[in-house]
Enzyme design. Structure first.
Site, PDB file in Angstrom:
ATOM      1  N   ASN A  81       0.824  -1.210   0.000  1.00  0.00           N
ATOM      2  CA  ASN A  81       0.000   0.000   0.000  1.00  0.00           C
ATOM      3  C   ASN A  81       0.856   1.257   0.000  1.00  0.00           C
ATOM      4  O   ASN A  81       1.545   1.549   0.979  1.00  0.00           O
ATOM      5  CB  ASN A  81      -0.942  -0.006   1.212  1.00  0.00           C
ATOM      6  CG  ASN A  81      -2.189  -0.841   0.952  1.00  0.00           C
ATOM      7  OD1 ASN A  81      -2.485  -1.189  -0.196  1.00  0.00           O
ATOM      8  ND2 ASN A  81      -2.902  -1.175   1.998  1.00  0.00           N
ATOM      9  N   HIS A  82       0.815   2.022  -1.072  1.00  0.00           N
ATOM     10  CA  HIS A  82       1.575   3.277  -1.174  1.00  0.00           C
ATOM     11  C   HIS A  82       0.889   4.371  -0.353  1.00  0.00           C
ATOM     12  O   HIS A  82      -0.319   4.294  -0.087  1.00  0.00           O
ATOM     13  CB  HIS A  82       1.638   3.731  -2.631  1.00  0.00           C
ATOM     14  CG  HIS A  82       2.425   2.805  -3.506  1.00  0.00           C
ATOM     15  ND1 HIS A  82       2.859   3.147  -4.768  1.00  0.00           N
ATOM     16  CD2 HIS A  82       2.864   1.540  -3.311  1.00  0.00           C
ATOM     17  CE1 HIS A  82       3.522   2.145  -5.304  1.00  0.00           C
ATOM     18  NE2 HIS A  82       3.532   1.152  -4.434  1.00  0.00           N
ATOM     19  N   GLN A  83       1.674   5.395  -0.033  1.00  0.00           N
ATOM     20  CA  GLN A  83       1.097   6.576   0.627  1.00  0.00           C
ATOM     21  C   GLN A  83       0.002   7.162  -0.281  1.00  0.00           C
ATOM     22  O   GLN A  83       0.205   7.335  -1.483  1.00  0.00           O
ATOM     23  CB  GLN A  83       2.211   7.607   0.850  1.00  0.00           C
ATOM     24  CG  GLN A  83       1.756   8.824   1.620  1.00  0.00           C
ATOM     25  CD  GLN A  83       2.897   9.809   1.861  1.00  0.00           C
ATOM     26  OE1 GLN A  83       4.020   9.602   1.415  1.00  0.00           O
ATOM     27  NE2 GLN A  83       2.586  10.884   2.570  1.00  0.00           N
ATOM     28  N   THR A  89       1.382   9.125  -5.435  1.00  0.00           N
ATOM     29  CA  THR A  89       1.568   7.844  -4.738  1.00  0.00           C
ATOM     30  C   THR A  89       2.943   7.245  -5.049  1.00  0.00           C
ATOM     31  O   THR A  89       3.267   6.163  -4.577  1.00  0.00           O
ATOM     32  CB  THR A  89       0.490   6.824  -5.189  1.00  0.00           C
ATOM     33  OG1 THR A  89       0.536   6.730  -6.622  1.00  0.00           O
ATOM     34  CG2 THR A  89      -0.893   7.228  -4.729  1.00  0.00           C
TER      35      THR A  89
END
Ligand SMILES: CC(C)(COP(=O)(O)OP(=O)(O)OC[C@H]1O[C@@H](n2cnc3c(N)ncnc32)[C@H](O)[C@@H]1OP(=O)(O)O)[C@@H](O)C(=O)NCCC(=O)NCCS
Length: 212
Positions: A81-83, A89
């Protein structure tokens, strides 16, 4: 026990002469993956089905006993899960040369441990997203993408995986969750097989009531 053989959860290949089905527990090297006795996968390797699982996130994959994991199943862990609370992202901090420190943990959409119960059947190519909890006795349809929790003894299918139906009525589900057959000794489970595999659910209900 059949042919005088005792089921051994530490056996890697429970089907003699066939390498594409393994009991998972004795193959695990990663301390953040915890798997119960007799859970199997239809492959010769398990850990390659667990992706984006980085030590620094500390997330765990916890799977109960007697789960049946089909070929192509993927457990996606929190490192995937990316920021998302910034305008890009793109994970600059992971790539060589870019001037960015890792984001604060509070800026990452971490969802916690993935927890799968006991006697869960996960169909072919299903994807289990980070932080999902799947209850005992659930069935995950082939190719489903599971992004939210799954109640015990329910069947979910599709993308996103949605409830198809509960497997049994509330009383029988409650009896099964009290009975917890998977926690009994192999000898006792062996003697329970006629009940565990009986399609006359009224009879099963009565047998469970006698035993709880
Ligand atoms: C989930 C599953 C167990 C449901 O079986 P079932 O209760 O007999 O379901 P049905 O075939 O009656 O289907 C009921 C509905 O769900 C849909 N459906 C069933 N499985 C689905 C799936 N995996 N994804 C999306 N929809 C699915 C059907 O299209 C049907 O929809 P409709 O009511 O709109 O016509 C089965 O379809 C499945 O996915 N099994 C996994 C097989 C597998 O991967 N085995 C691995 C080797 S062990």
């Amino acid at each position: 026990m059949k042919d005088g053989k005792i089921p051994n959860p530490n056996t890697i290949h429970p089907i003699p002469g066939y390498n594409k089905e393994i009991y998972v527990k004795p193959t695990i090297k990663n301390p953040n993956i915890i798997v119960g006795d007799f859970t199997y996968i239809a492959d010769s390797d398990f850990e390659s089905h667990v992706t984006h699982h980085y030590e620094w996130n500390g997330d765990k994959l916890i799977i109960g006993k007697f789960c049946q994991i089909a070929a192509g199943v993927e457990f996606v862990m929190n490192g995937a899960n990316h920021q998302m609370n910034a305008v890009s992202t793109f994970p600059f901090y992971t790539l060589e040369g870019w001037n960015m420190n890792p984001p604060a943990v509070s800026d990452l959409p971490l969802k916690g441990d993935t927890v799968i119960g006991n006697d869960v059947w996960i169909g072919q190519n299903a994807v289990i997203l980070p932080g999902v909890h799947i209850g005992d006795g659930a069935i995950i349809g082939a190719n489903s993408v599971v992004g939210s929790d799954v109640e015990p003894y329910s069947i979910v299918v599709g993308n996103p995986a949605k409830l198809l139906r509960k497997r049994f009525d509330d009383e029988l589900i409650s009896l099964m969750l009290q009975f917890k057959w998977w926690d009994k000794s192999s000898e006792e489970i062996d003697s329970l097989i006629p009940i565990l595999t009986c399609s006359d659910l009224d009879k099963v209900r009565e047998e469970l009531k006698k035993r709880i």
